[in-house]
Motif scaffolding. Structure first.
Motif, PDB file in Angstrom:
ATOM      1  N   SER A 189       0.807  -1.222   0.000  1.00  0.00           N
ATOM      2  CA  SER A 189       0.000   0.000   0.000  1.00  0.00           C
ATOM      3  C   SER A 189       0.837   1.268   0.000  1.00  0.00           C
ATOM      4  O   SER A 189       0.296   2.351  -0.241  1.00  0.00           O
ATOM      5  CB  SER A 189      -0.924   0.010   1.225  1.00  0.00           C
ATOM      6  OG  SER A 189      -0.178  -0.051   2.427  1.00  0.00           O
ATOM      7  N   ASP A 190       2.116   1.163   0.249  1.00  0.00           N
ATOM      8  CA  ASP A 190       2.997   2.337   0.253  1.00  0.00           C
ATOM      9  C   ASP A 190       3.550   2.530  -1.165  1.00  0.00           C
ATOM     10  O   ASP A 190       4.242   1.644  -1.688  1.00  0.00           O
ATOM     11  CB  ASP A 190       4.137   2.130   1.245  1.00  0.00           C
ATOM     12  CG  ASP A 190       5.016   3.376   1.403  1.00  0.00           C
ATOM     13  OD1 ASP A 190       4.852   4.323   0.607  1.00  0.00           O
ATOM     14  OD2 ASP A 190       5.857   3.389   2.321  1.00  0.00           O
ATOM     15  N   THR A 274      -1.124  -5.715  -6.855  1.00  0.00           N
ATOM     16  CA  THR A 274      -1.372  -4.271  -6.735  1.00  0.00           C
ATOM     17  C   THR A 274      -2.333  -3.714  -7.767  1.00  0.00           C
ATOM     18  O   THR A 274      -2.779  -2.577  -7.618  1.00  0.00           O
ATOM     19  CB  THR A 274      -0.041  -3.508  -6.868  1.00  0.00           C
ATOM     20  OG1 THR A 274       0.498  -3.732  -8.186  1.00  0.00           O
ATOM     21  CG2 THR A 274       0.966  -3.946  -5.816  1.00  0.00           C
ATOM     22  N   ASN A 275      -2.602  -4.457  -8.836  1.00  0.00           N
ATOM     23  CA  ASN A 275      -3.449  -3.965  -9.927  1.00  0.00           C
ATOM     24  C   ASN A 275      -2.935  -2.628 -10.475  1.00  0.00           C
ATOM     25  O   ASN A 275      -3.703  -1.738 -10.829  1.00  0.00           O
ATOM     26  CB  ASN A 275      -4.899  -3.834  -9.468  1.00  0.00           C
ATOM     27  CG  ASN A 275      -5.872  -3.684 -10.627  1.00  0.00           C
ATOM     28  OD1 ASN A 275      -5.625  -4.156 -11.731  1.00  0.00           O
ATOM     29  ND2 ASN A 275      -6.993  -3.002 -10.373  1.00  0.00           N
ATOM     30  N   GLY A 276      -1.607  -2.499 -10.518  1.00  0.00           N
ATOM     31  CA  GLY A 276      -0.994  -1.287 -11.045  1.00  0.00           C
ATOM     32  C   GLY A 276      -0.821  -0.176 -10.038  1.00  0.00           C
ATOM     33  O   GLY A 276      -0.165   0.824 -10.322  1.00  0.00           O
ATOM     34  N   GLY A 277      -1.379  -0.314  -8.845  1.00  0.00           N
ATOM     35  CA  GLY A 277      -1.287   0.729  -7.815  1.00  0.00           C
ATOM     36  C   GLY A 277      -0.174   0.434  -6.833  1.00  0.00           C
ATOM     37  O   GLY A 277       0.736  -0.335  -7.145  1.00  0.00           O
ATOM     38  N   PRO A 278      -0.239   1.063  -5.670  1.00  0.00           N
ATOM     39  CA  PRO A 278      -1.242   2.037  -5.214  1.00  0.00           C
ATOM     40  C   PRO A 278      -1.004   3.386  -5.885  1.00  0.00           C
ATOM     41  O   PRO A 278       0.130   3.793  -6.115  1.00  0.00           O
ATOM     42  CB  PRO A 278      -0.993   2.110  -3.707  1.00  0.00           C
ATOM     43  CG  PRO A 278       0.462   1.774  -3.562  1.00  0.00           C
ATOM     44  CD  PRO A 278       0.780   0.787  -4.639  1.00  0.00           C
ATOM     45  N   GLY A 279      -2.071   4.066  -6.198  1.00  0.00           N
ATOM     46  CA  GLY A 279      -1.934   5.309  -6.933  1.00  0.00           C
ATOM     47  C   GLY A 279      -1.898   5.034  -8.415  1.00  0.00           C
ATOM     48  O   GLY A 279      -1.816   3.880  -8.872  1.00  0.00           O
ATOM     49  N   PRO A 280      -1.927   6.068  -9.212  1.00  0.00           N
ATOM     50  CA  PRO A 280      -1.941   5.897 -10.673  1.00  0.00           C
ATOM     51  C   PRO A 280      -0.586   5.445 -11.220  1.00  0.00           C
ATOM     52  O   PRO A 280       0.385   6.178 -11.202  1.00  0.00           O
ATOM     53  CB  PRO A 280      -2.308   7.304 -11.183  1.00  0.00           C
ATOM     54  CG  PRO A 280      -1.868   8.230 -10.098  1.00  0.00           C
ATOM     55  CD  PRO A 280      -2.021   7.486  -8.817  1.00  0.00           C
ATOM     56  N   GLY A 281      -0.545   4.204 -11.717  1.00  0.00           N
ATOM     57  CA  GLY A 281       0.646   3.704 -12.401  1.00  0.00           C
ATOM     58  C   GLY A 281       1.858   3.478 -11.540  1.00  0.00           C
ATOM     59  O   GLY A 281       2.977   3.409 -12.056  1.00  0.00           O
ATOM     60  N   THR A 282       1.697   3.309 -10.225  1.00  0.00           N
ATOM     61  CA  THR A 282       2.860   3.144  -9.347  1.00  0.00           C
ATOM     62  C   THR A 282       3.637   1.878  -9.675  1.00  0.00           C
ATOM     63  O   THR A 282       4.870   1.871  -9.667  1.00  0.00           O
ATOM     64  CB  THR A 282       2.413   3.115  -7.876  1.00  0.00           C
ATOM     65  OG1 THR A 282       1.648   4.287  -7.589  1.00  0.00           O
ATOM     66  CG2 THR A 282       3.616   3.062  -6.946  1.00  0.00           C
ATOM     67  N   THR A 283       2.938   0.789  -9.940  1.00  0.00           N
ATOM     68  CA  THR A 283       3.599  -0.474 -10.271  1.00  0.00           C
ATOM     69  C   THR A 283       3.215  -0.971 -11.658  1.00  0.00           C
ATOM     70  O   THR A 283       3.415  -2.148 -11.969  1.00  0.00           O
ATOM     71  CB  THR A 283       3.231  -1.545  -9.228  1.00  0.00           C
ATOM     72  OG1 THR A 283       1.800  -1.679  -9.174  1.00  0.00           O
ATOM     73  CG2 THR A 283       3.754  -1.173  -7.859  1.00  0.00           C
ATOM     74  N   SER A 284       2.662  -0.121 -12.489  1.00  0.00           N
ATOM     75  CA  SER A 284       2.268  -0.534 -13.836  1.00  0.00           C
ATOM     76  C   SER A 284       3.499  -0.849 -14.681  1.00  0.00           C
ATOM     77  O   SER A 284       4.507  -0.137 -14.634  1.00  0.00           O
ATOM     78  CB  SER A 284       1.452   0.576 -14.498  1.00  0.00           C
ATOM     79  OG  SER A 284       1.117   0.234 -15.830  1.00  0.00           O
ATOM     80  N   THR A 285       3.426  -1.936 -15.436  1.00  0.00           N
ATOM     81  CA  THR A 285       4.502  -2.326 -16.343  1.00  0.00           C
ATOM     82  C   THR A 285       4.006  -2.262 -17.778  1.00  0.00           C
ATOM     83  O   THR A 285       2.829  -2.012 -18.039  1.00  0.00           O
ATOM     84  CB  THR A 285       4.998  -3.747 -16.025  1.00  0.00           C
ATOM     85  OG1 THR A 285       3.894  -4.666 -16.176  1.00  0.00           O
ATOM     86  CG2 THR A 285       5.536  -3.838 -14.604  1.00  0.00           C
ATOM     87  N   LEU A 286       4.908  -2.501 -18.717  1.00  0.00           N
ATOM     88  CA  LEU A 286       4.520  -2.462 -20.123  1.00  0.00           C
ATOM     89  C   LEU A 286       3.441  -3.490 -20.436  1.00  0.00           C
ATOM     90  O   LEU A 286       2.445  -3.186 -21.102  1.00  0.00           O
ATOM     91  CB  LEU A 286       5.747  -2.695 -21.005  1.00  0.00           C
ATOM     92  CG  LEU A 286       6.783  -1.572 -21.062  1.00  0.00           C
ATOM     93  CD1 LEU A 286       7.971  -1.984 -21.929  1.00  0.00           C
ATOM     94  CD2 LEU A 286       6.157  -0.286 -21.593  1.00  0.00           C
ATOM     95  N   ALA A 287       3.637  -4.722 -19.961  1.00  0.00           N
ATOM     96  CA  ALA A 287       2.643  -5.762 -20.233  1.00  0.00           C
ATOM     97  C   ALA A 287       1.310  -5.413 -19.586  1.00  0.00           C
ATOM     98  O   ALA A 287       0.244  -5.606 -20.190  1.00  0.00           O
ATOM     99  CB  ALA A 287       3.151  -7.109 -19.724  1.00  0.00           C
TER     100      ALA A 287
END
Length: 332
Positions: A189-190, A274-287
């Protein structure tokens, strides 16, 4: 004086001549019978047999790899949206627009970070564990199986297990609270920790593969080299530097390239943890960004452009790394 009749040599019989001619004809017939097949005929037969055995694999490769790549490349040049026809040709607009897209650039940055962490952790940790397990005995055989178990598990299963451990009220934070830590970290969550936590989970799952490859490399090193190094007065560190590390060059190549590819295509762990979060695109990857853009946003053409960029990046990085590491194999 009696004059004797001169001795005349008898004319050779015609029968041996006939037998000799018959023998020659027989040998010629036998030679023709055992004469090798012409090279063209052998090549044609070999190609036909190769085609029969290779055809199923080639058909599957064509249908599941080459055709989708060609379709994705074609879609990347259009504005395809299945819910908003018609599809129009846009050329390179999708590709050029990616490099001014903040979400795509953030996903690219996250992907690079994950790839670097995964490559370093899996190779360093895998080599260290392989050195510890390079011994005989049932205990070491059991430990090898234990370290390899995560590799055969689904990435979704591994992610669900780690999610139950790493959530704010999970097992890890509960243990930290029992030890007196009143405010344990928010591993998922951080925004400052989530990316590194996900990277650790991905590296943990790929660690067993690197261990097995390094163990195979260690067991292939001749013991005579270690004995010769010991006779020359080399200690453990010098033997590792002069014998073990150079002889492990092929294993390093395999593990590094596979880790790079695994880091670049990370998706399952991101989706579950994380579903790409927390926050907008925090852990989003190319795939992850490709899937979200194509199936949630329905912008298939734009997502296809992302996939093409991802394919080119993975291919370029893999080729460069493979060339450099194989050059090291030759010089080691």
């Amino acid at each position: 004086m009696r004059v004797g009749t001169p001795h005349r040599p008898e004319a050779p019989s015609a029968t041996p001549v006939k037998q000799s001619a018959a023998g020659e004809r027989g040998r010629d017939t036998h030679a023709k019978r055992i004469a090798p097949t012409p090279r063209r005929a052998r090549t044609k037969g070999g190609l036909s047999r190769f085609a029969v055995f290779a055809a199923p694999g080639l058909v599957v490769y064509l249908a599941l790899v080459l055709v989708p790549i060609a379709m994705t490349t074609g879609y990347s040049l259009t504005n395809r949206n299945p819910f908003n026809p018609p599809t129009r040709w846009v050329g390179l607009d999708n590709l050029t627009g990616l490099f001014s897209d903040d979400e795509f650039l953030k996903a690219l940055q996250n992907t690079v970070v994950i790839t670097v962490i995964v490559t370093l952790v899996t190779n360093a940790g895998g080599l260290a564990i392989a050195l510890l397990l390079d011994r005989r005995g049932w205990l070491y055989n059991a430990l090898r199986s234990v370290f390899f178990v995560p590799v055969v598990l689904s990435a979704v299963v591994v992610s669900v297990i780690w999610q139950s451990i790493l959530v704010d009220d999970g097992l890890l934070n509960s243990m930290l609270r029992d030890l007196g830590v009143h405010h344990p970290p928010g591993w998922l969550s951080d925004p400052g920790l989530a990316l590194y936590t996900v990277s650790w989970v991905i590296a943990w799952q790929g660690l067993g593969f690197c261990v097995v490859i390094y163990l195979a490399g260690l067991q292939g090193i001749p013991q005579e080299l270690y004995e010769a190094a010991a006779i020359d007065g080399c200690g453990p560190l010098m033997r590792f530097r002069k014998v073990t590390w150079p002889m492990l060059a092929p294993a390093v190549t395999i593990n590094t390239v596979m880790s790079l590819i695994g880091g670049f295509k990370a998706y399952d762990q991101i989706q579950v943890l994380t579903n790409g979060g927390p926050g907008p695109g925090t852990t989003s990857t190319l795939a992850f960004q490709v899937v979200q853009t194509a199936f949630n946003g329905n912008h298939v053409g734009y997502a296809s452009a992302m996939a093409v960029v991802m394919l080119v990046l993975v291919a370029a990085v893999s080729v460069v790394a493979l060339g450099l590491l194989q050059k090291r194999e030759v010089t080691s």
